[in-house]
Structure formats: structure tokens, C-alpha cells
Design a protein around this motif. Structure first.
Motif, short mmCIF file in Angstrom:
data_model
loop_
_atom_site.label_atom_id
_atom_site.label_comp_id
_atom_site.label_asym_id
_atom_site.label_seq_id
_atom_site.Cartn_x
_atom_site.Cartn_y
_atom_site.Cartn_z
N LEU A 4 6.51 -25.27 -9.05
CA LEU A 4 6.88 -24.11 -9.87
C LEU A 4 6.63 -22.80 -9.14
CD1 LEU A 4 5.59 -24.96 -13.46
CD2 LEU A 4 7.93 -24.33 -12.84
N GLY A 5 5.59 -22.74 -8.35
CA GLY A 5 5.18 -21.48 -7.74
C GLY A 5 4.24 -20.74 -8.67
N ASP A 6 4.12 -19.45 -8.50
CA ASP A 6 3.17 -18.66 -9.28
C ASP A 6 3.56 -18.60 -10.75
OD1 ASP A 6 1.74 -18.11 -6.97
OD2 ASP A 6 2.85 -16.26 -6.58
N VAL A 7 2.72 -19.22 -11.60
CA VAL A 7 2.98 -19.24 -13.04
C VAL A 7 2.64 -17.87 -13.61
CG1 VAL A 7 2.33 -20.30 -15.25
CG2 VAL A 7 2.60 -21.73 -13.22
N VAL A 8 3.59 -17.30 -14.37
CA VAL A 8 3.42 -15.96 -14.93
C VAL A 8 3.43 -15.93 -16.46
CG1 VAL A 8 4.34 -14.80 -12.88
CG2 VAL A 8 5.90 -15.45 -14.72
N TYR A 9 3.85 -17.04 -17.10
CA TYR A 9 3.93 -17.06 -18.56
C TYR A 9 3.88 -18.50 -19.04
CZ TYR A 9 5.88 -16.54 -23.27
OH TYR A 9 6.08 -16.59 -24.61
N VAL A 10 3.10 -18.73 -20.10
CA VAL A 10 3.00 -20.06 -20.71
C VAL A 10 3.22 -19.93 -22.20
CG1 VAL A 10 1.49 -22.04 -21.11
CG2 VAL A 10 1.36 -20.83 -18.94
N ASP A 11 4.17 -20.71 -22.74
CA ASP A 11 4.45 -20.73 -24.18
C ASP A 11 4.07 -22.10 -24.69
OD1 ASP A 11 5.50 -20.05 -26.72
OD2 ASP A 11 7.41 -21.01 -26.21
N LEU A 12 3.11 -22.16 -25.61
CA LEU A 12 2.59 -23.43 -26.12
C LEU A 12 2.82 -23.54 -27.62
CD1 LEU A 12 -0.79 -23.43 -24.15
CD2 LEU A 12 1.31 -24.67 -23.59
N PRO A 13 2.80 -24.77 -28.15
CA PRO A 13 3.00 -24.93 -29.60
C PRO A 13 1.78 -24.41 -30.38
CG PRO A 13 2.39 -27.02 -28.61
CD PRO A 13 2.58 -26.04 -27.48
N GLU A 14 1.99 -24.21 -31.66
CA GLU A 14 0.90 -23.76 -32.54
C GLU A 14 -0.02 -24.94 -32.88
OE1 GLU A 14 0.44 -20.61 -33.81
OE2 GLU A 14 2.09 -19.95 -32.55
N VAL A 15 -1.29 -24.64 -33.11
CA VAL A 15 -2.22 -25.64 -33.62
C VAL A 15 -1.69 -26.12 -34.97
CG1 VAL A 15 -4.55 -26.02 -34.51
CG2 VAL A 15 -4.22 -24.75 -32.38
N GLY A 16 -1.68 -27.42 -35.17
CA GLY A 16 -1.17 -28.00 -36.41
C GLY A 16 0.27 -28.48 -36.29
N ALA A 17 0.94 -28.11 -35.20
CA ALA A 17 2.34 -28.53 -35.00
C ALA A 17 2.41 -30.03 -34.76
CB ALA A 17 2.96 -27.78 -33.82
N ALA A 18 3.39 -30.66 -35.39
CA ALA A 18 3.66 -32.08 -35.13
C ALA A 18 4.54 -32.16 -33.89
CB ALA A 18 4.37 -32.70 -36.33
N VAL A 19 4.18 -33.04 -32.96
CA VAL A 19 4.95 -33.21 -31.74
C VAL A 19 5.38 -34.67 -31.61
CG1 VAL A 19 3.89 -31.24 -30.56
CG2 VAL A 19 2.90 -33.51 -30.27
N ILE A 76 6.84 -23.21 -19.30
CA ILE A 76 6.01 -22.64 -18.27
C ILE A 76 6.94 -21.87 -17.34
CG2 ILE A 76 4.39 -23.10 -16.39
CD1 ILE A 76 3.76 -25.75 -17.90
N GLU A 77 6.74 -20.56 -17.27
CA GLU A 77 7.61 -19.71 -16.46
C GLU A 77 6.87 -19.28 -15.20
OE1 GLU A 77 9.73 -15.36 -16.93
OE2 GLU A 77 9.50 -16.61 -18.73
N SER A 78 7.58 -19.37 -14.09
CA SER A 78 7.00 -18.95 -12.82
C SER A 78 7.91 -17.90 -12.18
CB SER A 78 6.85 -20.14 -11.88
OG SER A 78 8.11 -20.55 -11.40
N THR A 79 7.50 -17.42 -11.03
CA THR A 79 8.33 -16.47 -10.30
C THR A 79 9.60 -17.13 -9.79
OG1 THR A 79 7.05 -16.92 -8.31
CG2 THR A 79 6.39 -15.01 -9.61
N LYS A 80 9.61 -18.47 -9.72
CA LYS A 80 10.78 -19.20 -9.22
C LYS A 80 11.71 -19.71 -10.32
CE LYS A 80 8.64 -21.38 -5.16
NZ LYS A 80 8.34 -22.70 -4.60
N SER A 81 11.13 -20.19 -11.44
CA SER A 81 11.95 -20.83 -12.46
C SER A 81 11.19 -20.96 -13.78
CB SER A 81 12.37 -22.23 -11.98
OG SER A 81 11.23 -23.06 -11.88
N VAL A 82 11.85 -21.57 -14.76
CA VAL A 82 11.23 -21.89 -16.03
C VAL A 82 11.24 -23.40 -16.17
CG1 VAL A 82 11.41 -21.70 -18.55
CG2 VAL A 82 12.00 -19.75 -17.11
N GLY A 83 10.07 -23.97 -16.45
CA GLY A 83 9.96 -25.41 -16.65
C GLY A 83 9.60 -25.70 -18.09
N GLU A 84 10.03 -26.85 -18.56
CA GLU A 84 9.72 -27.25 -19.93
C GLU A 84 8.50 -28.17 -19.94
OE1 GLU A 84 13.58 -28.84 -20.97
OE2 GLU A 84 14.02 -27.00 -22.07
N LEU A 85 7.69 -28.04 -20.97
CA LEU A 85 6.54 -28.90 -21.19
C LEU A 85 6.94 -29.94 -22.24
CD1 LEU A 85 3.51 -29.57 -20.80
CD2 LEU A 85 3.07 -27.99 -22.71
#
Length: 122
Positions: free
Chosen positions: A34-49, A58-67
Motif C-alpha cells: 500500500l505504501g504510506d497509509v494516510v486514512y483508515v475507515d473502520l466499521p462502527e462498534v456493534g456493526a454486524a459483519v 485503507i487509503e495510502s499515498t498510492k491507492s485505496v484498499g478494501e478491508l
């Protein structure tokens, strides 16, 4: 914790499953790619997955990856420190850079360390 004790997904997540709780993060291989990670978006506590579905980004200086969720269950904790300091994912992906904890009833089949290492060399 040794990376040999963890389980892995083909989408480059690691899972530390203990007593019905899965701690989940991305692998060192994924963090490096990914390279340098600059932003992380996570689910809320209590979310069903649902195993195999996207639960964050997960966003980096190179790309956006999905978790992806490696297990089905309920999010019990998110690593707020990683949201505040995303570079922690690069600095310590198998430790302080963990992302979420999920209560699960059944652990699906996941890759062992040797299987995951073979995948990353393919």
C-alpha cells in the motif's frame, strides 16, 4: 505474538482468533504494498459483519484498499489509535496497527503462515 501463530486471508488480512474474539489487521506484505497509509475507515462498534464482505477502507499515498471481514460476527472494538494515526498500520501492522475485533461463533477456514507466504510469492 508471532506471525506464525496467526491465520490469514487471500485478501491480506491477518486474524488472531482467541476465545471467540478475532483481532483483525492487514499483513506486513499488504502494508508494504500500500505504501504510506494516510486514512483508515473502520466499521462502527456493534456493526454486524459477514465473512468475505468489505467492512472498511485503507487509503495510502498510492491507492485505496478494501478491508474484508475474515469472520462473521459483531464488531466489539475498533482501534481508534489507528484512525487518529494511520501510519501505525505501516509501523506495526501485526501489533499496534490492528484494526478491529469481532465476536464470532465459527472460525472459517483460513490460511496458515506457510500457505500465506506461498501466496505472496506467487
Amino acid at each position: 505474538m508471532s506471525d506464525k501463530d496467526l491465520r490469514y486471508t487471500a485478501e491480506h488480512e491477518w486474524v488472531d482468533a482467541r476465545d471467540g474474539v478475532a483481532t483483525i489487521g492487514i499483513t506486513a506484505y499488504a502494508a508494504e504494498r500500500l505504501g504510506d497509509v494516510v486514512y483508515v475507515d473502520l466499521p462502527e462498534v456493534g456493526a454486524a459483519v459477514q465473512a468475505g464482505t468489505v467492512i472498511g477502507e485503507i487509503e495510502s499515498t498510492k491507492s485505496v484498499g478494501e478491508l474484508y471481514a475474515p469472520v462473521t460476527g459483531t464488531v466489539t472494538e475498533v482501534n481508534a489509535a489507528v484512525v487518529d494515526a494511520p501510519e501505525t498500520v505501516n509501523a506495526d501492522p501485526l501489533g499496534e496497527g490492528w484494526l478491529v475485533r469481532v465476536d464470532y461463533a465459527e472460525l472459517p477456514e483460513l490460511l496458515g503462515a506457510d500457505e500465506y507466504e506461498a501466496l505472496t510469492r506467487a
